[in-house]
Design an enzyme around this catalytic site. Structure first.
Site, PDB file in Angstrom:
ATOM      1  N   ARG A   1       0.857  -1.181   0.000  1.00  0.00           N
ATOM      2  CA  ARG A   1       0.000   0.000   0.000  1.00  0.00           C
ATOM      3  C   ARG A   1       0.889   1.226   0.000  1.00  0.00           C
ATOM      4  O   ARG A   1       1.931   1.256   0.655  1.00  0.00           O
ATOM      5  CB  ARG A   1      -0.930   0.022   1.219  1.00  0.00           C
ATOM      6  CG  ARG A   1      -2.042  -1.027   1.186  1.00  0.00           C
ATOM      7  CD  ARG A   1      -3.057  -0.732   0.073  1.00  0.00           C
ATOM      8  NE  ARG A   1      -4.181  -1.671   0.064  1.00  0.00           N
ATOM      9  CZ  ARG A   1      -4.212  -2.784  -0.643  1.00  0.00           C
ATOM     10  NH1 ARG A   1      -3.160  -3.104  -1.402  1.00  0.00           N
ATOM     11  NH2 ARG A   1      -5.258  -3.576  -0.604  1.00  0.00           N
TER      12      ARG A   1
ATOM     13  N   GLU B   1      -3.524   6.890  -4.310  1.00  0.00           N
ATOM     14  CA  GLU B   1      -3.455   5.729  -5.199  1.00  0.00           C
ATOM     15  C   GLU B   1      -3.110   6.130  -6.628  1.00  0.00           C
ATOM     16  O   GLU B   1      -2.323   5.464  -7.293  1.00  0.00           O
ATOM     17  CB  GLU B   1      -4.782   4.967  -5.179  1.00  0.00           C
ATOM     18  CG  GLU B   1      -4.818   3.725  -6.034  1.00  0.00           C
ATOM     19  CD  GLU B   1      -3.919   2.611  -5.520  1.00  0.00           C
ATOM     20  OE1 GLU B   1      -3.560   1.742  -6.327  1.00  0.00           O
ATOM     21  OE2 GLU B   1      -3.571   2.594  -4.334  1.00  0.00           O
TER      22      GLU B   1
ATOM     23  N   HIS C   1      -1.577  -0.287 -10.170  1.00  0.00           N
ATOM     24  CA  HIS C   1      -2.081  -1.289  -9.221  1.00  0.00           C
ATOM     25  C   HIS C   1      -2.534  -2.543  -9.972  1.00  0.00           C
ATOM     26  O   HIS C   1      -3.643  -3.028  -9.808  1.00  0.00           O
ATOM     27  CB  HIS C   1      -3.240  -0.714  -8.393  1.00  0.00           C
ATOM     28  CG  HIS C   1      -3.419  -1.410  -7.079  1.00  0.00           C
ATOM     29  ND1 HIS C   1      -3.988  -0.798  -5.985  1.00  0.00           N
ATOM     30  CD2 HIS C   1      -3.117  -2.677  -6.680  1.00  0.00           C
ATOM     31  CE1 HIS C   1      -4.027  -1.649  -4.973  1.00  0.00           C
ATOM     32  NE2 HIS C   1      -3.503  -2.800  -5.373  1.00  0.00           N
TER      33      HIS C   1
END
Length: 335
Positions: A246, A274, A293
């Site tokens: 993360r 993100e 991601h």
């Protein structure tokens, strides 16, 4: 072997992506599956009608929280089989208090992340991205015997931050190669480390010694910002940080500074936030590779998640325990 009543609870998009016709056929062989569409709102009249006689919920991305009100509508619910990784978003305290058995496909989702990590370690050990970029620009090979000793994967030191499911899979995939593997995880003993075939070290030593360091720490209150400016600044010049965990585990500002200064290279499948702002300086750093991601299960790999869920329902129907149970007491250590 019984045929439990089962319903799918997730977003329609997740169900369509993860559960192929083959997977659905396999699922219906071992259970009495509630008619589609899947349940993505557990408060509707139809949802309550389905939940009234459900024994097992197969959940996925987009499943609403299974709170006390939902459980009141599902008096026969005994198990939740999650066809993705973390169950934090939908398995509530009410589920644990009722004694509902929980399973997750986190182990299946760990494999593609570990494969991505291995690929990035090997590629960056050979400096593939930079050398390919230079080759495209110069259109000539140069004298290969002048290659720097900094290039290559022989006897390099790879650091693993956290022996999570993914961290352990990475360690397993690294075994055939000529790497020295270091591990920092405060919950792993010397004996456990020896069994894994790694050297257990402290956190500062991990960053000091690693040529390539891979982050696999779950994001918890105790791990937010764990990879600090001090640790990043202590890395060897030219070392590589790989983060598939993360983004918030790493001090984003500090990472930006050391990468922009050219001290280290970075492979970031996750960032904080993100998606970085369009004008963020990391986008233009030639020594940073940022991917969207994508390390976790995607495309054909989703079917592995479905197969894992079907396998767990099959075990439940046969009266066997889950192969991949989630324990309440372990939640504090899980992503």
């Amino acid at each position: 072997m019984s045929r439990p009543r089962v319903a799918l609870a997730m977003s329609p998009q997740a169900a369509a992506a993860v559960f192929t016709p083959r997977s659905m056929a396999a699922l219906t062989k071992v259970c009495d599956l509630a008619p589609l569409p899947v349940l993505d709102d557990l408060t509707t009249a139809r949802a309550k009608e389905v939940l009234a006689d459900v024994e097992v919920l197969v959940t996925g991305w987009g499943c609403p929280p299974l709170d006390a009100e939902v459980l009141a509508a599902a008096p026969g619910l005994k198990a939740v089989v999650h066809s993705a990784g973390s169950v934090r978003g939908h398995v509530t305290d009410a589920c644990w208090e009722r004694g509902i058995a929980v399973s997750s496909a986190a182990a299946a989702n760990a494999l593609p992340v570990a494969e991505y990590t291995l690929a990035m370690i090997l590629l960056h050990g050979k400096h593939v991205l930079e050398r390919a970029r230079d080759f495209r620009r110069l259109r000539e090979r140069g004298d290969w015997l002048l290659t720097s000793q900094e290039v290559g994967n022989y006897r390099r030191t790879v650091g693993i931050l956290s022996a999570s499911l993914i961290g352990r899979r990475v360690i397993e995939l690294l075994r055939p190669f000529d790497f020295e593997v270091l591990l920092h995880d405060p919950y792993v003993s010397e004996e456990d480390a020896a069994e894994l075939g790694v050297e257990r070290v402290g956190l500062p030593e991990l960053f000091l010694r690693s040529d390539l360091l891979s982050v696999h720490t779950p994001l918890l209150p105790t791990t937010t910002g764990l990879v600090s400016r001090e640790l990043l600044s202590s890395m060897r010049p030219g070392a590589t940080l790989v983060n598939t965990a993360r983004g918030a585990v790493v001090d984003q500002d500090a990472l930006t500074d050391v990468v922009r200064a050219g001290r280290i290279r970075a492979v970031l499948d996750v960032t904080d936030p993100e998606v970085l702002p369009a004008d963020h300086p990391l986008w233009d750093c030639p020594n940073a590779l940022i991917t969207p991601h994508l390390a976790g299960s995607q495309g054909s790999e989703w079917e592995r998640l479905a197969d894992t869920a079907v396998g767990e329902v099959t075990r439940w129907a046969a009266g066997d325990g889950f192969a991949h149970p989630v324990r309440r007491e372990r939640l504090a250590f899980l992503a």
